[in-house]
Design an enzyme around this catalytic site. Structure first.
Site, short mmCIF file in Angstrom:
data_model
loop_
_atom_site.label_atom_id
_atom_site.label_comp_id
_atom_site.label_asym_id
_atom_site.label_seq_id
_atom_site.Cartn_x
_atom_site.Cartn_y
_atom_site.Cartn_z
N ASP A 33 0.84 -1.20 0.00
CA ASP A 33 0.00 0.00 0.00
C ASP A 33 0.88 1.26 0.00
O ASP A 33 1.98 1.25 0.54
CB ASP A 33 -0.91 -0.02 1.24
CG ASP A 33 -2.04 0.98 1.11
OD1 ASP A 33 -2.31 1.46 -0.01
OD2 ASP A 33 -2.67 1.29 2.15
N ASN A 81 -10.37 -3.18 -6.21
CA ASN A 81 -9.61 -2.23 -7.04
C ASN A 81 -10.23 -2.01 -8.42
O ASN A 81 -9.92 -1.02 -9.10
CB ASN A 81 -8.15 -2.68 -7.22
CG ASN A 81 -7.31 -2.55 -5.98
OD1 ASN A 81 -6.36 -3.30 -5.77
ND2 ASN A 81 -7.63 -1.59 -5.11
C1 FPP Z 1 -2.09 0.06 -3.26
O1 FPP Z 1 -1.56 1.38 -3.22
C2 FPP Z 1 -1.48 -0.67 -4.35
C3 FPP Z 1 -2.16 -1.26 -5.37
C4 FPP Z 1 -3.61 -1.21 -5.47
C5 FPP Z 1 -1.47 -1.94 -6.48
C6 FPP Z 1 -0.18 -2.63 -6.16
C7 FPP Z 1 0.61 -2.72 -7.41
C8 FPP Z 1 1.95 -2.63 -7.51
C9 FPP Z 1 2.81 -2.58 -6.32
C10 FPP Z 1 2.65 -2.56 -8.83
C11 FPP Z 1 2.31 -3.59 -9.83
C12 FPP Z 1 2.43 -5.00 -9.34
C13 FPP Z 1 3.21 -5.94 -9.89
C14 FPP Z 1 3.20 -7.30 -9.35
C15 FPP Z 1 4.08 -5.65 -11.04
P1 FPP Z 1 -2.56 2.59 -3.37
O2 FPP Z 1 -2.63 2.97 -4.79
O3 FPP Z 1 -3.88 2.26 -2.74
O4 FPP Z 1 -1.84 3.68 -2.53
P2 FPP Z 1 -2.54 4.85 -1.70
O5 FPP Z 1 -3.22 4.20 -0.52
O6 FPP Z 1 -1.39 5.70 -1.30
O7 FPP Z 1 -3.49 5.54 -2.62
#
Ligand code: FPP
Length: 271
Positions: A33, A81
């Site tokens: 996250d 998501n």
């Molecule tokens: C949450 O952060 C993260 C995700 C929903 C996606 C995770 C994806 C990756 C780490 C990159 C792609 C994955 C691979 C395996 C190549 P958020 O966007 O909710 O962060 P925030 O809470 O700060 O908004």
């Protein structure tokens, strides 16, 4: 954007890990996250945060493999998501394709098998094909299993398992008394994975957000203030150090554990 470095782990023996003062958990699961906040803090697009998050993935995979983690499960895209803005979802789907294409050789070279938990069928065709390809390409890996949770929801996985057992029970193929925890787990998309030992969440929130609800029943939890793109090998090693300090009681008393050692709770063992 960071230049992508290949996954080239230096092998660490269990003795070296012990000498470094860490117990290495068998199954580590991570809620990655903070990509969005990392980007916003720098005046960048959320998609740039995810791209930077992909390099956090490489760091985590490399470090886990180096220290001898057997199972690493990453929450890459939850069922929830799908409700994000379309350009962000599309960027994440493209990053998965990129990851699969760029990393496959290194993953295979280092004996890392790739697996998906969740509903791969929900993904756009190009992403699904890229992920299926890397799974096939790395199928012989026997050093570590990297599971990507994609279109994954813990509740949904449980409900789908219930539904599938109900259908088979109605057809007389399953007896209700046959259904215990292990039998049930075989119906879930996580059926090839052992229980989670260590669950890490970056991004400063202390919640599990529908991740591995059944499998993390006895996981040690660590909630880190850092944003996912800042995750490094040292971060994982610090988590191992903290994990090493925890006494896992699995329902027993501390005194029992001191005498008997950590005996994982296994509902199938006779009392
Ligand atoms: C949450 O952060 C993260 C995700 C929903 C996606 C995770 C994806 C990756 C780490 C990159 C792609 C994955 C691979 C395996 C190549 P958020 O966007 O909710 O962060 P925030 O809470 O700060 O908004």
């Amino acid at each position: 954007m960071t230049v992508q470095s290949p996954i080239k782990p230096k092998p660490v023996t269990p003795e070296e890990a012990e000498a470094a003062g860490v117990t290495v958990p068998r199954h580590v699961a991570i809620i990655m996250d903070g990509n969005g906040r990392w980007a916003q803090a720098r005046g960048l697009d959320r998609a740039d945060g995810h791209a930077e998050g992909a390099s956090g993935v490489r760091q985590a995979v490399r470090a886990a493999r180096k220290y001898g983690v057997e199972y690493l499960t990453l929450y890459a895209f939850s069922v929830a998501n799908w409700a994000r803005p379309t350009p962000e979802v599309e960027a994440l789907m493209r990053l998965l394709v990129e990851f699969a294409e760029k990393e496959k050789a290194e993953l295979r070279e280092h004996g890392i098998r790739v697996n998906v938990v969740g509903e791969i069928e929900d993904l756009p065709t190009a992403t699904r094909h890229a992920v299926e390809h890397v799974i096939d390409y790395c199928a012989d890996g026997d050093r570590m299993t990297l599971s990507l949770a994609l279109s994954y929801g813990g509740r949904r996985d449980i409900v789908n398992a219930v539904r599938s057992l109900a259908v088979r029970a109605r057809a007389g193929l399953v007896l209700p008394e046959e259904i215990d925890e292990n039998f049930f787990h075989r119906e879930m998309t996580t059926h090839t994975l052992p229980d989670v030992d260590l669950l890490i969440r970056t991004g400063g929130e202390s919640r599990v957000s529908d991740f591995l609800l059944f499998e993390a029943a006895y996981a040690e939890m660590q909630f880190l203030p850092i944003m996912w793109p800042d995750f490094r090998e040292d971060t994982l090693v610090d988590c191992f150090r903290e994990f090493t300090k925890r006494q896992r009681r699995f329902g027993r008393t501390g005194d029992q554990v001191d005498v008997q050692g950590e005996v994982p709770f296994d509902p199938l063992q006779p009392k």
